[in-house]
Write a protein that holds these residues in place. Structure first.
Motif, PDB file in Angstrom:
ATOM      1  N   GLY A 220       0.931  -1.159   0.166  1.00 48.35           N
ATOM      2  CA  GLY A 220      -0.051   0.166  -0.059  1.00 48.35           C
ATOM      3  C   GLY A 220       0.902   1.399   0.021  1.00 48.35           C
ATOM      4  O   GLY A 220       2.212   1.347  -0.132  1.00 48.35           O
ATOM      5  N   ILE A 221       0.248   2.519   0.125  1.00 43.84           N
ATOM      6  CA  ILE A 221       0.757   3.627   0.052  1.00 43.84           C
ATOM      7  C   ILE A 221       1.931   4.005   0.875  1.00 43.84           C
ATOM      8  O   ILE A 221       1.998   3.423   2.183  1.00 43.84           O
ATOM      9  CB  ILE A 221      -0.145   4.893   0.238  1.00 43.84           C
ATOM     10  CG1 ILE A 221       0.562   6.251  -0.422  1.00 43.84           C
ATOM     11  CG2 ILE A 221      -0.769   4.823   1.458  1.00 43.84           C
ATOM     12  CD1 ILE A 221      -0.587   7.189  -0.752  1.00 43.84           C
ATOM     13  N   THR A 222       2.876   4.280   0.452  1.00 45.08           N
ATOM     14  CA  THR A 222       4.364   4.240   1.223  1.00 45.08           C
ATOM     15  C   THR A 222       5.012   5.674   1.059  1.00 45.08           C
ATOM     16  O   THR A 222       5.235   6.054  -0.106  1.00 45.08           O
ATOM     17  CB  THR A 222       5.290   3.178   1.025  1.00 45.08           C
ATOM     18  OG1 THR A 222       4.652   1.909   0.942  1.00 45.08           O
ATOM     19  CG2 THR A 222       6.529   3.228   1.889  1.00 45.08           C
ATOM     20  N   LEU A 223       5.593   6.426   1.902  1.00 48.50           N
ATOM     21  CA  LEU A 223       6.060   7.690   2.050  1.00 48.50           C
ATOM     22  C   LEU A 223       7.510   7.328   1.714  1.00 48.50           C
ATOM     23  O   LEU A 223       8.167   6.596   2.481  1.00 48.50           O
ATOM     24  CB  LEU A 223       6.146   8.336   3.339  1.00 48.50           C
ATOM     25  CG  LEU A 223       6.844   9.815   3.360  1.00 48.50           C
ATOM     26  CD1 LEU A 223       6.260  10.918   2.494  1.00 48.50           C
ATOM     27  CD2 LEU A 223       6.896  10.233   4.742  1.00 48.50           C
ATOM     28  N   THR A 224       8.120   7.634   0.352  1.00 47.20           N
ATOM     29  CA  THR A 224       9.381   7.068   0.225  1.00 47.20           C
ATOM     30  C   THR A 224      10.424   8.195   0.354  1.00 47.20           C
ATOM     31  O   THR A 224      11.471   7.962   0.597  1.00 47.20           O
ATOM     32  CB  THR A 224       9.448   6.796  -1.299  1.00 47.20           C
ATOM     33  OG1 THR A 224       8.938   7.715  -2.154  1.00 47.20           O
ATOM     34  CG2 THR A 224       8.587   5.565  -1.464  1.00 47.20           C
ATOM     35  N   SER A 225       9.996   9.591   0.090  1.00 49.21           N
ATOM     36  CA  SER A 225      10.846  10.777   0.569  1.00 49.21           C
ATOM     37  C   SER A 225      10.267  11.910   0.716  1.00 49.21           C
ATOM     38  O   SER A 225       9.029  11.840   0.366  1.00 49.21           O
ATOM     39  CB  SER A 225      11.880  10.891  -0.442  1.00 49.21           C
ATOM     40  OG  SER A 225      11.367  11.254  -1.808  1.00 49.21           O
ATOM     41  N   VAL A 226      10.634  12.950   1.247  1.00 52.15           N
ATOM     42  CA  VAL A 226      10.265  14.411   1.303  1.00 52.15           C
ATOM     43  C   VAL A 226      11.038  15.401   0.618  1.00 52.15           C
ATOM     44  O   VAL A 226      12.479  14.958   0.756  1.00 52.15           O
ATOM     45  CB  VAL A 226       9.877  14.671   2.603  1.00 52.15           C
ATOM     46  CG1 VAL A 226       9.450  16.130   2.893  1.00 52.15           C
ATOM     47  CG2 VAL A 226       8.863  13.627   3.516  1.00 52.15           C
ATOM     48  N   ALA A 227      10.657  16.270  -0.171  1.00 52.28           N
ATOM     49  CA  ALA A 227      11.628  17.277  -0.684  1.00 52.28           C
ATOM     50  C   ALA A 227      11.276  18.424  -0.085  1.00 52.28           C
ATOM     51  O   ALA A 227      10.355  18.998  -0.045  1.00 52.28           O
ATOM     52  CB  ALA A 227      11.577  17.327  -2.106  1.00 52.28           C
ATOM     53  N   LEU A 228      12.595  19.298   0.029  1.00 53.03           N
ATOM     54  CA  LEU A 228      12.374  20.908   0.135  1.00 53.03           C
ATOM     55  C   LEU A 228      12.465  21.428  -1.272  1.00 53.03           C
ATOM     56  O   LEU A 228      13.176  20.853  -2.167  1.00 53.03           O
ATOM     57  CB  LEU A 228      13.722  21.289   0.717  1.00 53.03           C
ATOM     58  CG  LEU A 228      13.803  21.226   2.407  1.00 53.03           C
ATOM     59  CD1 LEU A 228      15.026  21.841   2.855  1.00 53.03           C
ATOM     60  CD2 LEU A 228      12.588  22.211   2.925  1.00 53.03           C
ATOM     61  N   THR A 229      11.216  22.204  -1.657  1.00 51.61           N
ATOM     62  CA  THR A 229      11.198  22.748  -2.904  1.00 51.61           C
ATOM     63  C   THR A 229      10.500  23.828  -2.774  1.00 51.61           C
ATOM     64  O   THR A 229       9.977  24.488  -2.009  1.00 51.61           O
ATOM     65  CB  THR A 229      10.421  21.849  -3.995  1.00 51.61           C
ATOM     66  OG1 THR A 229      10.292  22.150  -5.021  1.00 51.61           O
ATOM     67  CG2 THR A 229       9.006  21.483  -3.224  1.00 51.61           C
ATOM     68  N   ASN A 230      10.405  24.755  -3.924  1.00 50.39           N
ATOM     69  CA  ASN A 230       9.904  25.866  -4.015  1.00 50.39           C
ATOM     70  C   ASN A 230       8.819  25.697  -5.144  1.00 50.39           C
ATOM     71  O   ASN A 230       7.860  26.957  -5.433  1.00 50.39           O
ATOM     72  CB  ASN A 230      10.693  27.124  -4.616  1.00 50.39           C
ATOM     73  CG  ASN A 230      11.824  27.617  -3.357  1.00 50.39           C
ATOM     74  OD1 ASN A 230      11.102  27.414  -2.173  1.00 50.39           O
ATOM     75  ND2 ASN A 230      13.000  27.644  -3.644  1.00 50.39           N
ATOM     76  N   LYS A 231       8.656  24.596  -5.521  1.00 47.46           N
ATOM     77  CA  LYS A 231       7.562  24.444  -6.718  1.00 47.46           C
ATOM     78  C   LYS A 231       6.834  23.037  -6.083  1.00 47.46           C
ATOM     79  O   LYS A 231       7.049  22.127  -6.955  1.00 47.46           O
ATOM     80  CB  LYS A 231       8.012  24.590  -7.934  1.00 47.46           C
ATOM     81  CG  LYS A 231       7.019  24.276  -9.358  1.00 47.46           C
ATOM     82  CD  LYS A 231       7.834  24.413 -10.605  1.00 47.46           C
ATOM     83  CE  LYS A 231       6.851  24.492 -11.565  1.00 47.46           C
ATOM     84  NZ  LYS A 231       7.314  24.375 -12.790  1.00 47.46           N
ATOM     85  N   PRO A 232       6.123  22.981  -5.170  1.00 46.25           N
ATOM     86  CA  PRO A 232       5.469  21.893  -4.624  1.00 46.25           C
ATOM     87  C   PRO A 232       4.347  21.241  -5.645  1.00 46.25           C
ATOM     88  O   PRO A 232       3.724  22.111  -6.202  1.00 46.25           O
ATOM     89  CB  PRO A 232       4.826  22.089  -3.438  1.00 46.25           C
ATOM     90  CG  PRO A 232       4.687  23.683  -3.288  1.00 46.25           C
ATOM     91  CD  PRO A 232       5.575  24.135  -4.268  1.00 46.25           C
ATOM     92  N   PHE A 233       3.890  20.129  -5.815  1.00 44.32           N
ATOM     93  CA  PHE A 233       3.005  19.605  -6.921  1.00 44.32           C
ATOM     94  C   PHE A 233       1.644  20.100  -5.885  1.00 44.32           C
ATOM     95  O   PHE A 233       0.623  20.110  -6.599  1.00 44.32           O
ATOM     96  CB  PHE A 233       3.148  18.213  -7.029  1.00 44.32           C
ATOM     97  CG  PHE A 233       1.791  17.449  -7.523  1.00 44.32           C
ATOM     98  CD1 PHE A 233       1.966  17.590  -8.704  1.00 44.32           C
ATOM     99  CD2 PHE A 233       1.073  16.798  -6.793  1.00 44.32           C
ATOM    100  CE1 PHE A 233       0.750  17.172  -9.650  1.00 44.32           C
ATOM    101  CE2 PHE A 233      -0.096  16.177  -7.539  1.00 44.32           C
ATOM    102  CZ  PHE A 233      -0.168  16.208  -8.918  1.00 44.32           C
TER     103      PHE A 233
END
Length: 172
Positions: free
Chosen positions: A97-110
């Protein structure tokens, strides 16, 4: 993207069974998109050490010194989680099932509805749920027990009329 309460619980369960007990925080989703790194290194901006679910998903994040500086200076404003719905258990090969694989610092989030990130100096003992012994390192100012500064980050879609506070996050 739609996340249910069951999705959040599944992400927590899958996080808890990780053998290294961490998910990377990177810059601009470079862990998930090697073309972003253009063959170069993919440095960590931090590490997710714990997830909790209480109608929303909260993460305990250890920031690197560089990422903390960039957040405080406004060079980076948003977090963007990367979730994989078709993830398989690494031991059994079975769907997990759904898994958090990474998190990003970004200035343009989806997910543009997430609020801007801000750092706060929260009590580490409270954030770690009394498990500070799990976080090792040399003592730092404001953290005499040791280790780098950590912040609890909440990912939550804001309802109309809500304002971003100290944290950003998802609710199911």
């Amino acid at each position: 993207i739609e996340l249910t309460a069951d999705d959040l619980a599944t992400m927590k369960r899958n996080f808890d069974k990780r053998k290294n007990a961490m998910v990377p925080v990177d810059y601009e989703h470079a862990c998930e998109n090697p073309e972003v790194a253009r063959g170069g290194p993919v440095p960590a901006a931090g590490w997710v050490h714990d997830l909790s679910v209480n109608g929303k998903l909260e993460a305990l994040i250890e920031w690197t010194a560089d990422s903390e500086r960039m957040i405080r200076s406004g060079e980076y404003r948003f977090l963007s989680p990367h979730m994989h719905r078709g993830a398989e258990d690494k031991s059994t090969g079975e769907p997990q099932g759904i898994t958090l694989t990474s998190v990003a610092l970004t200035n343009k989030p989806f997910l543009e509805e997430l609020p801007a990130l801000s750092l706060s100096d929260l009590d580490l003992q409270e954030m770690a749920g009394g498990h500070l012994d799990a976080f090792v390192g040399s003592p730092t100012k404001g953290n005499p027990q040791g280790g780098r500064r950590m912040n609890k980050v909440t990912l939550k879609k804001l309802d109309a009329g809500e304002h971003a506070g100290q944290h950003g996050v998802f609710e199911g």
